[in-house]
Design a protein around this motif. Structure first.
Motif, mmCIF file in Angstrom:
data_model
loop_
_atom_site.group_PDB
_atom_site.id
_atom_site.type_symbol
_atom_site.label_atom_id
_atom_site.label_comp_id
_atom_site.label_asym_id
_atom_site.label_seq_id
_atom_site.Cartn_x
_atom_site.Cartn_y
_atom_site.Cartn_z
ATOM 1 N N UNK A 55 0.862 -1.182 0.000
ATOM 2 C CA UNK A 55 0.000 0.000 0.000
ATOM 3 C C UNK A 55 0.897 1.230 0.000
ATOM 4 N N UNK A 56 0.583 2.169 -0.879
ATOM 5 C CA UNK A 56 1.277 3.462 -0.868
ATOM 6 C C UNK A 56 0.301 4.495 -0.317
ATOM 7 N N UNK A 57 0.637 5.022 0.840
ATOM 8 C CA UNK A 57 -0.184 6.061 1.460
ATOM 9 C C UNK A 57 0.367 7.403 1.003
ATOM 10 N N UNK A 58 -0.369 8.044 0.095
ATOM 11 C CA UNK A 58 0.128 9.260 -0.552
ATOM 12 C C UNK A 58 -0.474 10.503 0.101
ATOM 13 N N UNK A 59 0.349 11.288 0.766
ATOM 14 C CA UNK A 59 -0.093 12.536 1.381
ATOM 15 C C UNK A 59 0.504 13.751 0.673
ATOM 16 N N UNK A 60 1.093 13.515 -0.489
ATOM 17 C CA UNK A 60 1.764 14.622 -1.182
ATOM 18 C C UNK A 60 0.777 15.553 -1.869
ATOM 19 N N UNK A 61 -0.352 14.986 -2.281
ATOM 20 C CA UNK A 61 -1.314 15.786 -3.022
ATOM 21 C C UNK A 61 -0.822 16.160 -4.400
ATOM 22 N N UNK A 64 2.287 11.727 -6.547
ATOM 23 C CA UNK A 64 3.532 10.951 -6.523
ATOM 24 C C UNK A 64 3.238 9.472 -6.322
ATOM 25 N N UNK A 65 2.239 9.172 -5.448
ATOM 26 C CA UNK A 65 1.917 7.775 -5.152
ATOM 27 C C UNK A 65 1.508 6.982 -6.372
ATOM 28 N N UNK A 66 0.517 7.465 -7.151
ATOM 29 C CA UNK A 66 0.121 6.700 -8.346
ATOM 30 C C UNK A 66 1.262 6.515 -9.350
ATOM 31 N N UNK A 93 -2.962 2.380 -3.985
ATOM 32 C CA UNK A 93 -2.626 3.744 -3.562
ATOM 33 C C UNK A 93 -3.797 4.318 -2.768
ATOM 34 N N UNK A 94 -3.513 4.820 -1.598
ATOM 35 C CA UNK A 94 -4.546 5.422 -0.754
ATOM 36 C C UNK A 94 -4.167 6.880 -0.485
ATOM 37 N N UNK A 157 9.545 9.181 -9.397
ATOM 38 C CA UNK A 157 8.247 9.869 -9.315
ATOM 39 C C UNK A 157 8.410 11.291 -8.779
ATOM 40 N N UNK A 158 9.232 11.468 -7.770
ATOM 41 C CA UNK A 158 9.448 12.798 -7.196
ATOM 42 C C UNK A 158 10.155 13.705 -8.201
#
Length: 441
Positions: A55-61, A64-66, A93-94, A157-158
């Motif tokens: 699971x990728x917990x994406x808080x970047x908005x 980056x996660x997807x 991705x969450x 990704x970054x």
């Protein structure tokens, strides 16, 4: 001298007839063969890959996660970052809110413990700016393949996100940012001779082989002296053999057995380095693993002089330390008492191991060069330098001369202590008394 030879012959014969010597001599080659089998097994297992549910917990908005998930799930030919074709990923991705991350994280931890997922990757908002680190927690966190893939995916990704924010088309810059693979190969006057990692590994293994052999055979010399002293048979022996000849004969006899054992191990190791890959080719193992072992030609790394240098410095190290062990046995009365003084005797040898490990990576460092010439550490350091670099002939000759000159001086001094100490009992002599024994004998 003929009497010393008789002692040498007796000690050598008695040592090679012991069950422990025969077992150790046979066990050494088996361990060497086992090392090659283990190498193939490790490579086979490490390349087994497997499917990892993450699971990728994406808080970047910033998406980056997807993007990282797509890089992990895609084949390498489609721009993915996976290095092992047998490793694959199933990514969910969450999107998470940073303020609620602690609650969300607790739930993900429970899913990992319940084995619903292998792990989760948290991408904090500041990951894009580089002010925060991406954090991964998982049951497979020790799997270097997985962590390397995650690192590559997040990095790519970054970088893509940063380029987009700067108004640069990532598709145009992407090929320029593609990671460059570096294969480090050892190159010296002999030409390119193989991977640097393999040279370091062989050097360290040689240092440990000498360390263990000196440790074991030195202890055998000390225990032999203590046994003769305890059983009072040394008094009968000294009626027909001088103490110095007895000491020299004992050290050379047991040392000769050690040299024989080392020679057997070196021959087996050389055989396995030459034909080991061909032998494991007959075994039903993963062909890819065999090919990977073949790509590490260990024997090509070894200069022709490595084996004789190894044996020469083993002989010097054995003479130095086993003679000290013999003197230690002569001035003490029990094995327990002798063990109290073993550590100070072994300290230079331990320092030599540490310097040798450093020298395997940086053989021209000043400390390593000094350690390879200093006679109490050179038996371990110089063989390592001889494998990983071209040692100047002058340094090599100087190191050998100093090592054997020191060995001769220690034999001379220990013989004087041994002559009196072997017949003494009761209170242990002080250092002042030992000094008088050396001067007066």
């Amino acid at each position: 001298m003929s009497r010393a030879f008789v002692v040498v012959k007796r000690e050598f014969t008695e040592m090679v007839k012991t069950r422990s010597f025969i077992i150790a001599t046979l066990l050494g080659p088996l361990l060497i063969v086992g090392f090659f089998a283990l190498q193939v097994l490790i490579i086979s297992q490490s390349s087994a890959g497997g499917r990892h549910t993450l699971v990728i917990a994406d808080a970047t908005g910033a998406g980056v996660g997807p993007l990282a998930a797509r890089l992990l799930e895609s084949e390498t030919s489609d721009g993915g970052v996976r290095r092992d074709p047998q490793t694959s990923y199933e990514i969910t991705v969450e999107e998470v809110v940073p303020a609620e991350w602690s609650t969300h994280e607790a739930g993900l931890r429970e899913r990992v413990i319940a084995e619903e997922i292998a792990g989760f990757l948290y991408l904090a908002p500041d990951v894009v700016t580089g002010d925060a680190a991406a954090r991964y927690h998982g049951s497979n966190a020790t799997n270097s393949t997985v962590t390397a893939d995650l690192r590559a995916a997040v990095q790519s990704a970054v970088q893509t996100t940063r380029l987009s924010r700067a108004g640069i088309d990532p598709d145009q810059v992407g090929p320029a940012l593609r990671p460059v693979r570096i294969d480090a190969n050892k190159l010296d006057a002999r030409g390119t001779t193989g991977s640097a990692e393999a040279a370091i590994f062989i050097g360290i293994m040689m240092a440990f082989a000498i360390y263990m052999a000196v440790l074991l055979y030195g202890a055998a010399v000390m225990n032999g002296v203590l046994e003769e002293k305890r059983d009072k048979i040394v008094e009968l022996i000294l009626s027909s053999v001088r103490a110095r000849d007895l000491l020299i004969g004992k050290v050379l006899g047991i040392g000769g057995a050690g040299m024989l054992q080392m020679a057997v191990w070196v021959l087996v190791a050389a055989f396995m380095l030459s034909y080991g890959v061909a032998l494991i080719g007959f075994i039903d193992v993963d062909p890819a693993a065999v090919q990977q072992v073949q790509e590490t030609p260990l024997l090509d790394i070894m200069p022709a002089s490595a084996a004789p240098i190894f044996l020469v410095f083993f002989a010097a190290g054995f003479l130095i330390y086993s003679t000290l062990y013999a003197a230690l046995g002569a001035v003490t009365n029990t094995a327990q008492e002798a063990q109290q003084f073993v550590f100070p005797v072994m300290m230079p040898l331990l320092v030599g191991v540490l310097i040798a490990m450093s020298g395997a990576q940086n053989p021209d460092n000043t400390m390593v060069v000094v350690g390879s010439i200093f006679p109490l550490t050179s038996p371990l350091v110089m063989p390592v330098r001889a494998v990983v670099t071209n040692v100047p002939p002058l340094e090599l000759v100087l190191s050998i001369l100093l090592a054997f000159a020191t060995a001769a001086a220690i034999v001379w001094m220990s013989a004087k202590i041994y002559r009196i100490g072997i017949l003494s009992s009761g209170k242990r002599p002080t250092f002042a008394q030992l000094a008088r024994w050396v001067r007066s004998s």
